[in-house]
Design a protein around this motif. Structure first.
Motif, short mmCIF file in Angstrom:
data_model
loop_
_atom_site.label_atom_id
_atom_site.label_comp_id
_atom_site.label_asym_id
_atom_site.label_seq_id
_atom_site.Cartn_x
_atom_site.Cartn_y
_atom_site.Cartn_z
N MET A 1 0.83 -1.21 0.00
CA MET A 1 0.00 0.00 0.00
C MET A 1 0.87 1.25 0.00
SD MET A 1 -3.14 -0.81 2.64
CE MET A 1 -2.03 -1.03 4.04
N ALA A 2 0.58 2.17 -0.90
CA ALA A 2 1.31 3.44 -0.94
C ALA A 2 0.88 4.32 0.22
CB ALA A 2 1.05 4.13 -2.27
N ILE A 3 1.85 4.93 0.87
CA ILE A 3 1.60 5.84 1.99
C ILE A 3 1.79 7.27 1.49
CG2 ILE A 3 2.30 6.54 4.31
CD1 ILE A 3 1.14 3.77 4.30
N TYR A 4 0.87 8.16 1.88
CA TYR A 4 1.05 9.56 1.52
C TYR A 4 0.70 10.46 2.69
CZ TYR A 4 -4.06 9.70 0.61
OH TYR A 4 -5.43 9.63 0.71
N GLN A 5 1.27 11.65 2.68
CA GLN A 5 1.09 12.63 3.75
C GLN A 5 0.39 13.85 3.17
OE1 GLN A 5 3.33 11.85 6.62
NE2 GLN A 5 3.10 13.66 7.90
N ARG A 30 -4.93 16.38 -2.43
CA ARG A 30 -5.78 15.43 -3.14
C ARG A 30 -7.26 15.79 -3.12
NH1 ARG A 30 -3.36 9.37 -3.11
NH2 ARG A 30 -1.14 9.90 -3.10
N GLN A 60 -1.28 11.06 7.77
CA GLN A 60 -0.59 10.03 6.99
C GLN A 60 -1.64 8.98 6.66
OE1 GLN A 60 2.21 6.72 8.42
NE2 GLN A 60 3.65 8.31 7.78
N ALA A 62 -2.86 5.55 4.04
CA ALA A 62 -2.46 4.45 3.16
C ALA A 62 -3.53 4.28 2.09
CB ALA A 62 -2.30 3.16 3.96
N GLU A 63 -3.11 4.25 0.85
CA GLU A 63 -4.05 4.04 -0.24
C GLU A 63 -4.60 2.62 -0.20
OE1 GLU A 63 -1.86 4.88 -3.78
OE2 GLU A 63 -2.22 7.05 -3.64
N GLN A 65 -7.66 -0.22 -2.10
CA GLN A 65 -8.42 -0.47 -3.33
C GLN A 65 -9.81 0.13 -3.27
OE1 GLN A 65 -8.35 -4.70 -4.05
NE2 GLN A 65 -6.30 -4.63 -4.95
N ASP A 68 -9.19 4.54 1.48
CA ASP A 68 -7.90 4.76 2.13
C ASP A 68 -8.04 4.57 3.64
OD1 ASP A 68 -7.10 5.36 -0.39
OD2 ASP A 68 -6.72 7.49 -0.03
N LYS A 71 -3.45 6.34 8.98
CA LYS A 71 -2.39 5.67 9.74
C LYS A 71 -1.94 6.52 10.93
CE LYS A 71 -1.08 2.27 8.40
NZ LYS A 71 -1.67 0.92 8.61
#
Length: 242
Positions: A1-5, A30, A60, A62-63, A65, A68, A71
């Motif tokens: 899973m991609a993590i983004y901030q 986003r 933070q 996690a993407e 399916q 999201d 985290k």
């Protein structure tokens, strides 16, 4: 899973399962994002303090399916009036519902995000009813669904003085373009709506408000939003109880 901030404002929270919440955030990078905050309703959860309406957070996520997942979160700002004053809370919920309904998910709107932060700050010191009305008139400008008040929507002529207004056409009509039955649009109402739309929240001055014009501007906006949605906004019932 991609993590983004991302920096985010909480626009919605619904209890889900025994200890979780399904969140709606307006994020800087986003746009509108829906995410699950697992375990946040447990008293010792590190997410518990942040998953409250109108909180400004550093998130933070996690993407996933389907959805999201939150985290981590750091509370950057708590808007006291929007959590403690019932009137501010009610009008704030109107602004939040507008954004949830009219913003597409996953589309960045950094200028709109910055504008929202100014609006939330304004709720701390300004009249909540006027603040909410000005906020939605302003935020509507970012959606592509805004109404037009300065030029005739048919011929493009600049409007000076009294005119006519046709919601279905998207705004104001001049003397030459209006048809029978189109309601008049007094210049004082037009100028009042423009003062709401263009108000600079950084100014110390307050908006000059006539109760009569305030009601007319509200009615015009709410009628338009209902026509777009096909129903009234749910937050209006909360406001009417005050």
């Amino acid at each position: 899973m991609a993590i983004y901030q991302t920096e985010a404002v909480v626009l919605g929270a619904k209890n889900w399962g025994e200890a979780d919440k399904m969140m709606t955030f307006f994020t800087r990078e986003r746009g509108l994002v829906k995410a699950a905050a697992f375990g946040c309703r447990r008293p010792r959860s590190p997410l518990a303090g942040g998953m409250q309406m109108f909180s400004l957070l550093e998130l933070q996520l996690a993407e996933g399916q389907r959805v999201d997942t939150v985290k981590q979160c750091t509370l950057k700002r708590h808007y006291r009036s929007l959590s403690e004053d019932l009137t501010a809370m009610a009008y704030g919920s109107f602004v939040a519902e507008f954004l949830r309904e009219f913003l597409p998910e996953g589309q960045p709107e950094p200028q709109m995000f910055a504008q929202l932060q100014q609006v939330l700050t304004a709720f701390e010191t300004r009249n909540p009813r006027v603040t909410a009305l000005a906020a939605v008139y302003q935020l509507l400008e970012f959606t592509g669904m805004q109404l037009h008040y300065e030029h005739c929507v048919h011929c493009g002529r600049e409007i000076n003085g009294d005119a006519y207004f046709l919601q279905a056409a998207g705004g104001v009509l001049c003397e030459d373009c209006h048809e029978a039955g189109v309601p008049p649009f007094p210049d004082e109402l037009r100028r009042f709506i423009l003062s709401l739309r263009d108000f600079d929240w950084s100014e110390a001055a307050t908006l000059k408000v006539s109760a009569r014009l305030l009601v007319q501007a509200e009615q015009l906006l709410l009628s338009y939003l209902q026509s777009l949605l096909g129903r009234p906004l749910k937050s209006l019932a909360f406001i009417q109880q005050l």
